[in-house]
Design a protein around this motif. Structure first.
Motif, PDB file in Angstrom:
ATOM      1  N   ILE A 429       4.377  -5.816   1.473  1.00 56.15           N
ATOM      2  CA  ILE A 429       3.252  -6.711   1.068  1.00 56.15           C
ATOM      3  C   ILE A 429       2.088  -5.857   0.643  1.00 56.15           C
ATOM      4  O   ILE A 429       1.942  -4.698   1.144  1.00 56.15           O
ATOM      5  CB  ILE A 429       2.857  -7.656   2.220  1.00 56.15           C
ATOM      6  N   ALA A 430       1.294  -6.345  -0.280  1.00 56.00           N
ATOM      7  CA  ALA A 430       0.123  -5.607  -0.781  1.00 56.00           C
ATOM      8  C   ALA A 430      -1.085  -6.551  -0.737  1.00 56.00           C
ATOM      9  O   ALA A 430      -0.999  -7.727  -1.102  1.00 56.00           O
ATOM     10  CB  ALA A 430       0.376  -5.094  -2.187  1.00 56.00           C
ATOM     11  N   LEU A 431      -2.200  -6.025  -0.312  1.00 57.69           N
ATOM     12  CA  LEU A 431      -3.443  -6.796  -0.204  1.00 57.69           C
ATOM     13  C   LEU A 431      -4.469  -6.151  -1.121  1.00 57.69           C
ATOM     14  O   LEU A 431      -4.707  -4.944  -1.033  1.00 57.69           O
ATOM     15  CB  LEU A 431      -3.956  -6.805   1.239  1.00 57.69           C
ATOM     16  N   SER A 432      -5.108  -6.968  -1.961  1.00 52.06           N
ATOM     17  CA  SER A 432      -6.159  -6.485  -2.855  1.00 52.06           C
ATOM     18  C   SER A 432      -7.314  -7.489  -2.846  1.00 52.06           C
ATOM     19  O   SER A 432      -7.129  -8.656  -2.471  1.00 52.06           O
ATOM     20  CB  SER A 432      -5.605  -6.299  -4.274  1.00 52.06           C
ATOM     21  N   GLY A 433      -8.377  -7.089  -3.289  1.00 50.25           N
ATOM     22  CA  GLY A 433      -9.553  -7.980  -3.317  1.00 50.25           C
ATOM     23  C   GLY A 433     -10.327  -7.885  -2.037  1.00 50.25           C
ATOM     24  O   GLY A 433     -10.444  -6.788  -1.448  1.00 50.25           O
ATOM     25  N   ASP A 434     -10.809  -9.054  -1.522  1.00 51.61           N
ATOM     26  CA  ASP A 434     -11.656  -9.100  -0.344  1.00 51.61           C
ATOM     27  C   ASP A 434     -10.766  -9.406   0.861  1.00 51.61           C
ATOM     28  O   ASP A 434     -10.061 -10.411   0.893  1.00 51.61           O
ATOM     29  CB  ASP A 434     -12.709 -10.179  -0.496  1.00 51.61           C
ATOM     30  N   ALA A 435     -10.772  -8.530   1.878  1.00 53.12           N
ATOM     31  CA  ALA A 435      -9.923  -8.675   3.066  1.00 53.12           C
ATOM     32  C   ALA A 435     -10.690  -9.298   4.212  1.00 53.12           C
ATOM     33  O   ALA A 435     -10.209  -9.280   5.360  1.00 53.12           O
ATOM     34  CB  ALA A 435      -9.368  -7.312   3.486  1.00 53.12           C
ATOM     35  N   THR A 436     -11.862  -9.917   3.921  1.00 54.08           N
ATOM     36  CA  THR A 436     -12.659 -10.483   5.010  1.00 54.08           C
ATOM     37  C   THR A 436     -11.920 -11.686   5.584  1.00 54.08           C
ATOM     38  O   THR A 436     -11.438 -12.545   4.852  1.00 54.08           O
ATOM     39  CB  THR A 436     -14.056 -10.912   4.486  1.00 54.08           C
ATOM     40  N   GLU A 443      -5.099  -7.702  14.305  1.00 57.86           N
ATOM     41  CA  GLU A 443      -5.994  -6.623  13.898  1.00 57.86           C
ATOM     42  C   GLU A 443      -6.371  -6.843  12.435  1.00 57.86           C
ATOM     43  O   GLU A 443      -5.568  -7.382  11.658  1.00 57.86           O
ATOM     44  CB  GLU A 443      -5.308  -5.258  14.065  1.00 57.86           C
ATOM     45  N   PRO A 444      -7.628  -6.420  12.038  1.00 59.37           N
ATOM     46  CA  PRO A 444      -8.032  -6.589  10.635  1.00 59.37           C
ATOM     47  C   PRO A 444      -7.055  -5.881   9.728  1.00 59.37           C
ATOM     48  O   PRO A 444      -6.604  -4.781  10.017  1.00 59.37           O
ATOM     49  CB  PRO A 444      -9.416  -5.963  10.594  1.00 59.37           C
ATOM     50  N   MET A 445      -6.753  -6.521   8.645  1.00 62.56           N
ATOM     51  CA  MET A 445      -5.771  -5.966   7.702  1.00 62.56           C
ATOM     52  C   MET A 445      -6.512  -5.197   6.631  1.00 62.56           C
ATOM     53  O   MET A 445      -7.470  -5.679   6.034  1.00 62.56           O
ATOM     54  CB  MET A 445      -4.943  -7.101   7.072  1.00 62.56           C
ATOM     55  N   ALA A 446      -6.015  -3.959   6.394  1.00 64.24           N
ATOM     56  CA  ALA A 446      -6.655  -3.112   5.383  1.00 64.24           C
ATOM     57  C   ALA A 446      -6.040  -3.407   4.034  1.00 64.24           C
ATOM     58  O   ALA A 446      -4.937  -3.969   3.913  1.00 64.24           O
ATOM     59  CB  ALA A 446      -6.439  -1.650   5.756  1.00 64.24           C
ATOM     60  N   LEU A 447      -6.791  -3.033   2.958  1.00 66.07           N
ATOM     61  CA  LEU A 447      -6.296  -3.207   1.590  1.00 66.07           C
ATOM     62  C   LEU A 447      -5.158  -2.224   1.345  1.00 66.07           C
ATOM     63  O   LEU A 447      -5.093  -1.149   1.932  1.00 66.07           O
ATOM     64  CB  LEU A 447      -7.432  -2.981   0.597  1.00 66.07           C
TER      65      LEU A 447
END
Length: 886
Positions: A429-436, A443-447
């Motif tokens: 999985i990949a996260l981009s943009g605002d992770a707020t 736990e907070p997920m990093a980009l």
């Protein structure tokens, strides 16, 4: 039932001086392939001994079991299965002979154990000296020793009887039925009263013969006693007549008067003999005196002659010795001068030799010093090389074993494969943009990109996203973790952190190992041998030499000696010494020659002087005797006295000859002996008359005539009984022989079934053949194409193959009877060609499906392709010898 051997162990049996055991024998085909002289035939002989040879026997066969030159007790132990039950037999011969059999009934020893073996195997006791295979039963036919199968032979009586009992139902014969058994048993019982099993007379025949012999002996005794009584009457009359004649002879006094006259003549003869002895003594005394005086005269005359001759010889010897005295003195002085010159030459030679020895020692010391200095230099180089060698050895010791490297390499491949599997099955999985407001697993997920291998919960504000990867992702993660852990553990044991480090370490270790060979060559180059200082080749010798070397430096001589000049001086001294030795030897020879010339002259002078002295002494001794002045008159007077004594002796001899005492004594002794013999004869005749009268009185009233007649009648009755019993015995023998002939005719019917069973095996070897068996079940001939060929006319190879095949046929019949059967062939089929050999091996392999077959052979190539249980004697023997003590 089949008999299956499981284990064979021998100790002290013929060539097996050390313990040996064959283990792992299976039910089917077993092959023991060993070279010649390994002991295959000995193993078969040991089996026969264990099963069939009596343990307590000391016959020729048992004596041959002990190894040559050793006084031990051969021992065999065999484990086997029979009728589905395990058995064990342990037998020992000669020293400490014993037997123990263990089976379903428990243990047995001694005669009971022998009886159990015979009952199990169907054998009988062997009483021969060399071993009779016919008493061994079925196994005697089927355990074939080397060369025993080269000709077709008949089975033993035990096997024939067993086969006949198996085939009785097939042939439908009554010869083995109950009726025949009862008749034959009754006839055998009656036959046994008259005959032995071998046809010798016994029982009632011997009793009748003994009765005849006793009756004849009694008749002869009675007749002899009767004849003796009649002879006694005759002897009594003869003895009485001789006694009367003897009484008349004793009463005659002629011998007494003759003896009286002879006694008177004997006294006269004894007086004449006494006078003769006196005259003979007187004559001997006068003769001895005359001889003594004459001897004294002869010795005096001879001594005078010897004195005159010796005086002349002494004068001549002294004159000859005077001629050589001057030459003897000159030779002695020359020898003294030669000895003085020789002593001086020896002194000069010793001085020259000492000077040369001292010079050579100085030169050797100088050379040794140079060699020692060179050795010190080489030692320093050796120390450096050994240091490099130790470093290289330490580095070479770090070489990782190939097996461990293979493990590390394999682990590395497993890690790579696990990572590949993880990458293939994982969820990305990949996260981009605002992770707020986005969290993963709380736990907070990093980009950025993330790999998921298990169920993962992602919180999106108030919503929750559950992501579940494929089922294989979790297992891939576990496999990767396990592979990484295994690799880290393997590297940690070596003190490394990665595979490249391990490879680098191995490369350095290999280079160090290569360097070790170079260093070893250089060390050998700097440690040569040096004979001048007694140094051997090698680093250890050099180091020992340096350690033992005295640090005190030898002083260098101011100037090295001239060895050549010293050698020349020694040679000159040797020459002078040789000349001096020659001069002395010449002087000694000259003196010896003169002494040899003087020696016989001196000896002759001494001998003649001694003779002269002896003769003079003897003359003086004789002339000083008191009878010497009147010696001539005394000799004449002694001669006259001797003549008178001789005349008297002659007269006495004539008187003594007229009366001979010995002859008169002999006549008297003859008369006395005749008188004594007459008295003894009278006493003996009186005793004989009394004895004969007593015998007549005792024997006359016993009725000897009646006894003789009764004994004669008993003898005639005994002979009649013997004739009747002999006729009965002959009748029984004829009846028994007739039954035997009938049985033999019926026995021929057994040949058909035997041939039928054997043909199914032999026809594979000789297609289209018919078999001809004899009454004792021996294969006599093979019929092919209408032509009968006797087994003895076939080739050796065919005979051997037929012998093996007929044994297999008999084994099948014995199996039907439930007999213990196994087949052992020692060096079989030695004459078979390739085609027949393959066929025979195939037949043996098929037979191994029904019974245990053991082949003992030395031909590896022949049986290499055969599927079988292969055993080795040498391996078993080596294992037993090298096995540690319990």
């Amino acid at each position: 039932m089949s008999l299956y051997l499981r284990r064979i162990a021998v100790d002290g049996f013929r060539k097996f001086r050390e313990p040996m055991a064959i283990e792992g024998l299976t039910d089917g085909l077993n092959i023991v392939i060993e070279p010649n002289e390994t002991g295959k035939s000995t193993v078969l002989e040991a089996l026969r001994a264990a099963f069939f040879v009596r343990h307590s026997t000391k016959n020729q066969l048992a004596q041959s079991f002990a190894p040559y030159g050793e006084a031990v007790g051969p021992e065999i132990r065999v484990s086997f299965d029979a009728d589905g039950a395990p058995w064990t037999v342990t037998k020992r011969f000669l020293r400490g002979a014993s037997i123990e059999v263990t089976g379903p009934q428990g243990k047995a020893q001694g005669e009971e154990a022998e009886a159990r073996l015979h009952a199990l195997l169907g054998s009988v006791r062997d009483t021969s000296q060399r071993g009779d295979a016919g008493t061994y039963g079925a196994l005697g036919l089927l355990w074939v020793a080397q060369a025993e199968a080269l000709t077709v032979t008949a089975p033993g009586q035990i096997v024939r009887d067993t086969v006949r009992s198996t085939l009785e139902a097939e042939v439908g014969s009554i010869m083995g039925g109950p009726a025949y058994t009862r008749v034959r048993a009754r006839i055998d019982e009656q036959f046994g009263r008259y005959w032995s099993p071998t046809g010798q007379k016994r029982g009632r025949q011997n009793e009748a013969r003994e009765r005849v012999e006793m009756a004849d002996a009694a008749a002869r005794d009675a007749a002899e006693r009767l004849a003796g009584l009649e002879m006694t009457f005759s002897d009594l009359e003869t003895a009485r007549a001789r006694l009367k004649v003897l009484h008349r002879e004793i009463a005659d006094d002629t011998d007494a008067q003759t003896r009286k006259d002879l006694s008177a003549s004997l006294e006269t003869a004894r007086a004449a003999a006494q006078i003769l002895a006196t005259r003979r003594a007187e004559h001997e005394a006068v003769t001895a005196k005359m001889r003594g005086l004459q001897d004294l005269v002869d010795r005096h005359r001879k001594a005078v002659e010897e004195r005159d001759s010796a005086e002349l010889a002494v004068a001549q010897a002294r004159a000859r010795r005077a001629d050589v005295r001057d030459g003897l003195a000159t030779a002695q002085q020359r020898l003294v001068d030669a000895r003085t010159a020789l002593a001086a030459a020896r002194t000069a030679r010793q001085e020259a030799w000492s000077a040369l020895t001292t010079g050579e020692e100085v030169l050797r010391a100088s050379r040794r010093k140079s060699a020692v200095a060179a050795a010190r230099t080489r030692h320093a180089e050796l120390v450096d090389f050994e240091r490099l060698q130790d470093e290289a050895k330490a580095l070479a010791a770090t070489l990782i074993p190939a097996k461990i490297m293979e493990t590390i390499e394999a682990n590395e491949r497993l890690v790579a494969e696990a990572r590949a599997l993880q990458a293939a099955g994982a969820t990305r999985i990949a996260l981009s943009g605002d992770a707020t407001g986005i969290s993963i697993e709380g736990e907070p997920m990093a980009l950025g990109e993330r790999v998921l291998t298990g169920e993962t919960r992602v919180r999106l504000g108030s919503a929750e996203l559950i992501i579940t990867p494929p089922a294989g992702a979790a297992s891939a993660e576990g496999a990767l973790s396990s592979a990484l852990e295994r690799q880290r553990s393997a590297l940690a044991e070596l003190g490394l952190n990665s595979l490249p480090a391990a490879r680098a370490q191995n490369d350095a270790a290999r280079d160090a190992a290569s360097e070790l060979r170079t260093i070893a060559a250089r060390i050998a180059g700097v440690t040569p041998a040096d004979d001048s200082i007694g140094l051997a080749a090698g680093p250890e010798a050099l180091k020992l030499f340096i350690v033992e070397l005295n640090d005190d430096a030898d002083t260098d001589p101011a100037e090295l000696p001239d060895i050549a000049l010293l050698t020349i001086n020694l040679e000159a001294a040797d020459t002078a010494l040789a000349r001096a030795v020659g001069a002395q030897e010449s002087a000694v020879d000259a003196l010896r020659r003169i002494e040899q010339e003087d020696a016989p002259l001196a000896s002759a002078e001494a001998g003649t002087a001694s003779t002269l002295a002896n003769a003079t002494t003897q003359i003086e001794t004789i002339e000083t005797r008191p009878e010497f002045p009147t010696l001539a008159a005394d000799v004449a007077r002694a001669r006259e006295q001797t003549a008178v004594a001789a005349v008297k002796l002659e007269e006495a001899s004539r008187d003594a000859t007229a009366h001979d005492p010995a002859a008169i004594t002999q006549k008297i002794e003859t008369i006395d002996a005749r008188t004594k013999a007459a008295g003894e004869a009278r006493i003996k005749l009186e005793m004989d008359v009394a004895r004969l009268e007593g015998t007549i009185e005792s024997e006359g009233g016993k009725g000897l005539a009646d006894r003789e007649a009764g004994a004669r009648e008993e003898a005639e009755a005994a002979r009649a009984a013997l004739q009747r019993i002999s006729e009965e015995a002959d009748t029984l023998k004829l009846l028994r022989d007739t039954l035997d002939e009938a049985r033999d005719e019926t026995s021929a019917k057994f040949v058909g079934p035997v041939a039928k069973r054997a043909k199914r095996h032999i026809e594979r070897l000789l297609p289209g053949c018919d078999l001809s068996f004899s009454e004792d079940l021996t294969l006599e001939a093979v019929v092919r194409g209408g032509l009968s060929e006797g087994c003895g006319d076939l080739s050796r190879g065919t005979q051997e193959q037929l012998a093996v095949l007929t044994r297999i046929a008999f084994a099948d019949m014995l199996l039907d009877q439930g007999r213990p059967v196994s087949l052992i062939l020692d060096d079989p089929l030695v004459y078979a060609d390739d085609a027949r050999l393959d066929l025979m091996v195939e037949i043996l392999s098929e037979a191994a499906e029904r019974m245990q077959v053991i082949l003992l052979t030395c031909r590896d190539r022949t049986f290499r392709h055969v599927e079988a249980n292969r055993l080795s004697l040498s391996a078993n023997l080596k294992d037993r010898v090298n096995a540690p003590a319990a």
